[in-house]
Motif scaffolding. Sequence first.
Motif, mmCIF file in Angstrom:
data_model
loop_
_atom_site.group_PDB
_atom_site.id
_atom_site.type_symbol
_atom_site.label_atom_id
_atom_site.label_comp_id
_atom_site.label_asym_id
_atom_site.label_seq_id
_atom_site.Cartn_x
_atom_site.Cartn_y
_atom_site.Cartn_z
ATOM 1 N N UNK A 150 0.830 -1.203 0.000
ATOM 2 C CA UNK A 150 0.000 0.000 0.000
ATOM 3 C C UNK A 150 0.868 1.257 0.000
ATOM 4 N N UNK A 151 1.964 1.251 0.749
ATOM 5 C CA UNK A 151 2.878 2.398 0.760
ATOM 6 C C UNK A 151 3.395 2.671 -0.652
ATOM 7 N N UNK A 152 3.696 1.614 -1.374
ATOM 8 C CA UNK A 152 4.134 1.767 -2.759
ATOM 9 C C UNK A 152 3.040 2.404 -3.612
ATOM 10 N N UNK A 153 1.809 1.954 -3.443
ATOM 11 C CA UNK A 153 0.695 2.471 -4.248
ATOM 12 C C UNK A 153 0.386 3.930 -3.898
ATOM 13 N N UNK B 120 6.952 6.968 1.607
ATOM 14 C CA UNK B 120 8.323 6.439 1.602
ATOM 15 C C UNK B 120 8.714 5.544 2.767
ATOM 16 N N UNK B 121 7.902 5.510 3.833
ATOM 17 C CA UNK B 121 8.319 4.789 5.047
ATOM 18 C C UNK B 121 7.173 3.934 5.588
ATOM 19 N N UNK C 94 10.256 0.320 -3.295
ATOM 20 C CA UNK C 94 10.687 1.706 -3.128
ATOM 21 C C UNK C 94 10.321 2.288 -1.787
ATOM 22 N N UNK C 95 10.299 1.426 -0.751
ATOM 23 C CA UNK C 95 9.860 1.827 0.585
ATOM 24 C C UNK C 95 10.954 1.506 1.598
ATOM 25 N N UNK C 96 11.180 2.405 2.562
ATOM 26 C CA UNK C 96 12.089 2.134 3.666
ATOM 27 C C UNK C 96 11.321 1.608 4.872
ATOM 28 N N UNK C 97 11.988 0.791 5.679
ATOM 29 C CA UNK C 97 11.401 0.254 6.907
ATOM 30 C C UNK C 97 11.956 1.029 8.094
ATOM 31 N N UNK D 155 22.412 -2.435 2.493
ATOM 32 C CA UNK D 155 21.704 -1.306 1.909
ATOM 33 C C UNK D 155 21.156 -0.373 2.967
ATOM 34 N N UNK D 156 20.220 0.481 2.539
ATOM 35 C CA UNK D 156 19.673 1.501 3.427
ATOM 36 C C UNK D 156 18.235 1.247 3.839
ATOM 37 N N UNK D 157 17.667 0.112 3.430
ATOM 38 C CA UNK D 157 16.228 -0.094 3.616
ATOM 39 C C UNK D 157 15.826 -0.144 5.084
ATOM 40 N N UNK D 158 16.671 -0.696 5.939
ATOM 41 C CA UNK D 158 16.373 -0.764 7.374
ATOM 42 C C UNK D 158 16.927 0.477 8.056
#
Length: 323
Positions: free
Chosen positions: A99-102, A106-107, A162-165, A190-193
């Motif tokens: 849903x964040x993607x849609x 960004x988070x 394309x979402x960060x956690x 990476x930077x996702x977490x």
Amino acid sequence: MKLGVFSVLFAEKSLEETLSYIASKGLEAIELGTGGFPGNAHCNPDELLADNGKLKAFKQTIESSGIMISALSCHANPLHPQKAISSVQDAELRKTIELANRLEVPVVNTFSGCPGDHEDAKYPNWPVAPWPNDFQEILKWQWEEKVIPYWTEVGGIATNAGVNIGLELHGGFSVHSPATLLRLREAVGGNVIGANLDPSHMWWQGIDPVQAVHILGRAGAIHHFHAKDTTIDPINVNHHGVTDMQSYALMLDRAWQFRTVGYGHDMKTWADIISALRLVGYDYVVSIEHEDGLMSVDEGFTKAVENLQQVLIREPLGEMWWV
């Protein structure tokens, strides 16, 4: 920076009423619960992902309010050893990422979760001491067999979306300190977490939030920020310690308790936190979370807004004309 609020405070209001109310307070952002402990009163992923018409109408409601969505939040324990629990919470997290993607948010905020101590465990086990050595063995098993594999998989899903956690550093979960957040971030790659950094949980653990901002910010590991305060009772903390297991409702006897911004620490302290955020390059949303047992929702929220308005740094950095 923008000032926002975690909408779980206003679960009894409609989304439209909530947006109108927070806009009247001068806020520019909202963090929406999508499941888990916060619930999904204002943003139900199942409904929005299943119906493009509802998704479009939801977007229009948000856009017409002039309020941005800073994050979608489904704080839960996706590593709970009981599959009947973890499977539901894992599914909610994955839907929230989609849903964040849609929605182009960004988070996604959540907890790291906490596993049990073996495959057939029924309850989470949070080791907090290195000895007896059993605790070290539990911790090693948890991270190698559960924490790292799970978040490597989910981190990959989030990256593709394309979402960060944003993991909230919270006692009772595997990631609860700057060190444990950075450990997981390095393991996943990476930077996702990153962190959904909440000073209130730093204070009761004995961690200086300003230093936590520096440690995480220098690593580029702050994805979102919660504004909530904590007060430590100087007598009760010597009786119960910081791992006080009493109910939050027993405020007179607890070692520490959550307060609204400015009622645990003075505004100079909060100014230092905001300045540290700016110093390490965080110019995103400061999201108010109200869990003050001494104030109503409206009063606690309003006082947090008034106090943060004094110290928030809003304007973009200009040139150092004096240099």
